[in-house]
Design a protein around this motif. Structure first.
Motif, mmCIF file in Angstrom:
data_model
loop_
_atom_site.group_PDB
_atom_site.id
_atom_site.type_symbol
_atom_site.label_atom_id
_atom_site.label_comp_id
_atom_site.label_asym_id
_atom_site.label_seq_id
_atom_site.Cartn_x
_atom_site.Cartn_y
_atom_site.Cartn_z
ATOM 1 N N TYR A 1 -61.388 62.769 -40.582
ATOM 2 C CA TYR A 1 -61.809 61.403 -40.899
ATOM 3 C C TYR A 1 -62.505 60.826 -39.662
ATOM 4 O O TYR A 1 -62.017 61.014 -38.554
ATOM 5 C CB TYR A 1 -60.592 60.538 -41.264
ATOM 6 C CG TYR A 1 -60.981 59.145 -41.704
ATOM 7 C CD1 TYR A 1 -61.326 58.901 -43.036
ATOM 8 C CD2 TYR A 1 -61.032 58.091 -40.796
ATOM 9 C CE1 TYR A 1 -61.709 57.632 -43.440
ATOM 10 C CE2 TYR A 1 -61.417 56.829 -41.199
ATOM 11 C CZ TYR A 1 -61.753 56.602 -42.518
ATOM 12 O OH TYR A 1 -62.145 55.347 -42.921
ATOM 13 N N PRO A 2 -63.653 60.163 -39.843
ATOM 14 C CA PRO A 2 -64.290 59.754 -41.105
ATOM 15 C C PRO A 2 -65.139 60.831 -41.776
ATOM 16 O O PRO A 2 -65.606 60.637 -42.887
ATOM 17 C CB PRO A 2 -65.154 58.571 -40.665
ATOM 18 C CG PRO A 2 -65.499 58.869 -39.245
ATOM 19 C CD PRO A 2 -64.296 59.544 -38.667
ATOM 20 N N THR A 3 -65.335 61.962 -41.096
ATOM 21 C CA THR A 3 -66.023 63.080 -41.730
ATOM 22 C C THR A 3 -65.049 64.247 -41.806
ATOM 23 O O THR A 3 -64.077 64.319 -41.041
ATOM 24 C CB THR A 3 -67.269 63.501 -40.926
ATOM 25 O OG1 THR A 3 -66.833 64.084 -39.682
ATOM 26 C CG2 THR A 3 -68.179 62.311 -40.644
ATOM 27 N N PRO A 4 -65.280 65.203 -42.702
ATOM 28 C CA PRO A 4 -64.361 66.345 -42.820
ATOM 29 C C PRO A 4 -64.188 67.122 -41.525
ATOM 30 O O PRO A 4 -63.151 67.747 -41.297
ATOM 31 C CB PRO A 4 -65.017 67.202 -43.909
ATOM 32 C CG PRO A 4 -65.820 66.243 -44.726
ATOM 33 C CD PRO A 4 -66.335 65.229 -43.738
ATOM 34 N N GLU A 5 -65.209 67.063 -40.652
ATOM 35 C CA GLU A 5 -65.151 67.826 -39.406
ATOM 36 C C GLU A 5 -64.436 67.072 -38.287
ATOM 37 O O GLU A 5 -64.125 67.652 -37.245
ATOM 38 C CB GLU A 5 -66.572 68.170 -38.947
ATOM 39 C CG GLU A 5 -67.338 69.082 -39.911
ATOM 40 C CD GLU A 5 -67.868 68.318 -41.125
ATOM 41 O OE1 GLU A 5 -68.062 67.084 -41.018
ATOM 42 O OE2 GLU A 5 -68.064 68.948 -42.180
ATOM 43 N N THR A 6 -64.174 65.786 -38.478
ATOM 44 C CA THR A 6 -63.554 64.977 -37.424
ATOM 45 C C THR A 6 -62.042 65.022 -37.583
ATOM 46 O O THR A 6 -61.428 64.173 -38.233
ATOM 47 C CB THR A 6 -64.057 63.525 -37.494
ATOM 48 O OG1 THR A 6 -65.480 63.507 -37.554
ATOM 49 C CG2 THR A 6 -63.603 62.737 -36.268
ATOM 50 N N ASP B 1 -61.573 54.266 -48.373
ATOM 51 C CA ASP B 1 -61.776 55.705 -48.207
ATOM 52 C C ASP B 1 -60.657 56.318 -47.374
ATOM 53 O O ASP B 1 -60.376 57.513 -47.462
ATOM 54 C CB ASP B 1 -63.144 55.999 -47.598
ATOM 55 C CG ASP B 1 -63.390 55.291 -46.275
ATOM 56 O OD1 ASP B 1 -62.525 54.504 -45.826
ATOM 57 O OD2 ASP B 1 -64.468 55.511 -45.685
ATOM 58 N N TYR C 1 -58.511 59.689 -48.113
ATOM 59 C CA TYR C 1 -58.241 60.649 -47.035
ATOM 60 C C TYR C 1 -56.750 60.962 -46.933
ATOM 61 O O TYR C 1 -56.343 62.125 -46.793
ATOM 62 C CB TYR C 1 -58.785 60.074 -45.736
ATOM 63 C CG TYR C 1 -58.303 60.683 -44.450
ATOM 64 C CD1 TYR C 1 -58.452 62.045 -44.174
ATOM 65 C CD2 TYR C 1 -57.747 59.873 -43.460
ATOM 66 C CE1 TYR C 1 -58.039 62.585 -42.962
ATOM 67 C CE2 TYR C 1 -57.332 60.400 -42.239
ATOM 68 C CZ TYR C 1 -57.469 61.756 -42.000
ATOM 69 O OH TYR C 1 -57.064 62.281 -40.801
#
Length: 306
Positions: A104-109, A138, A142
């Motif tokens: 979060y906030p991106t799948p890679e983070t 969001d 998550y």
């Protein structure tokens, strides 16, 4: 009781005290954490919200913990999140995060919310589940994805302990006033269903198992009076597979650690396997002296919209 290894099951057997505690900034809590370790003498400690980098954690606590016999596994990211495992019964196969853990906030983070290791032959996880913020956010999505991935990542439930701040109250009995939480996170049916998936795997909520009808909380907001009136919620859990759950001799909330000056807003959860040094002393120690009756105190929660 002698310690022994069960051949074939590959797990430790012997008295072991396991504790989990969201310390809400370990650097601020050092004057409370170290005396608590000396008093309660847990064999395995799961910490959440350490709010330090790995280097900083070892710098401020490494020597004091080593002096007490603890090995350390820490996953940190500076001022946010952060989880740790401290063990005096071995620390093997350390894993930061878990297979399939979303970011979060991106799948890679990937956030510092999970670390596990084999301690005393059991796979013990220190977990800081995402808060979820609000059901229409969001971050809530998550949270559900994170929990679903964790359930899939549990390879052997029988030898697993999931310990930490789950940010979910399993049932209305785990809230000071269910009506006060209506429409908020921590209590929604999807969150509780996600938590129930661990029960379906065979992981048991050992505190509630032992005290099915008692008022038991582990978190109290800092606002004046909420702790003393026992206006809390139970969101810090130890979920144990069969090789640990069947050995529980005591399971309790160390409310004493929430008292006094500069406490965390959470209290430790303690589970004793095979032997209870303090005896089976009750669900909350010490019990609250002036608890408000359920539903009697109408309190506006911090996350309530204006």
């Amino acid at each position: 009781m002698p310690r022994r290894i069960v051949v074939g099951a590959s797990y430790y057997r012997g008295p072991m005290r396991v504790a989990t505690w969201n310390v809400n900034s370990v650097k601020q809590r050092i004057p409370r954490l170290l005396p608590w370790l000396d008093e309660r003498r847990p064999d395995v400690v799961c910490l959440q919200e350490t709010k330090l980098s790995d280097d900083a954690f070892h710098e401020v606590l490494g020597a004091d913990l080593a002096e007490r016999g603890y090995e350390i596994a820490h996953a940190g990211q500076g001022q946010w999140n952060g989880v740790a495992l401290l063990s005096r019964v071995g620390l093997e196969d350390v894993r930061v995060g878990f297979d399939g853990m979303p970011g979060y906030p991106t799948p890679e983070t990937l956030e510092a919310r999970a670390v596990s290791a084999v301690c005393g032959g059991l796979r013990i996880h220190s977990l800081y589940v995402p808060n979820g913020r609000s059901p229409d956010s969001d971050h809530y999505t998550y949270k559900l994805e994170w929990l679903a991935a964790l359930a899939k990542a549990v390879a052997d439930p029988s030898t697993t302990l999931l310990c930490g701040d789950m940010n979910i109250a399993p049932a209305d009995a785990d809230l000071f006033d269910p009506d006060a939480f209506a429409g908020h996170t921590h209590v929604t049916p999807p969150e509780r269903a996600a938590l129930a998936e661990f029960a379906a795997l065979g992981l048991r909520d050992v505190v509630r198992d032992r005290w099915p009808d008692d008022r038991v909380f582990s978190y109290w907001d800092y606002r004046a009076g909420m702790f003393h009136k026992d206006l809390g919620m139970r969101i810090d859990l130890i979920l144990a597979g069969e090789f640990a759950a069947g050995r529980v001799e005591a399971a309790w909330i160390d409310r004493k650690a929430r008292k006094g000056s500069k406490p965390s807003d959470h209290a430790p959860v303690i589970v004793d396997l095979d032997e209870a040094p303090d005896g089976d002393i009750g669900p909350v120690v010490p019990p609250p002296s002036n608890p408000a009756k359920p539903g009697a105190a109408k309190v506006k929660l911090p996350q309530t919209p204006e």
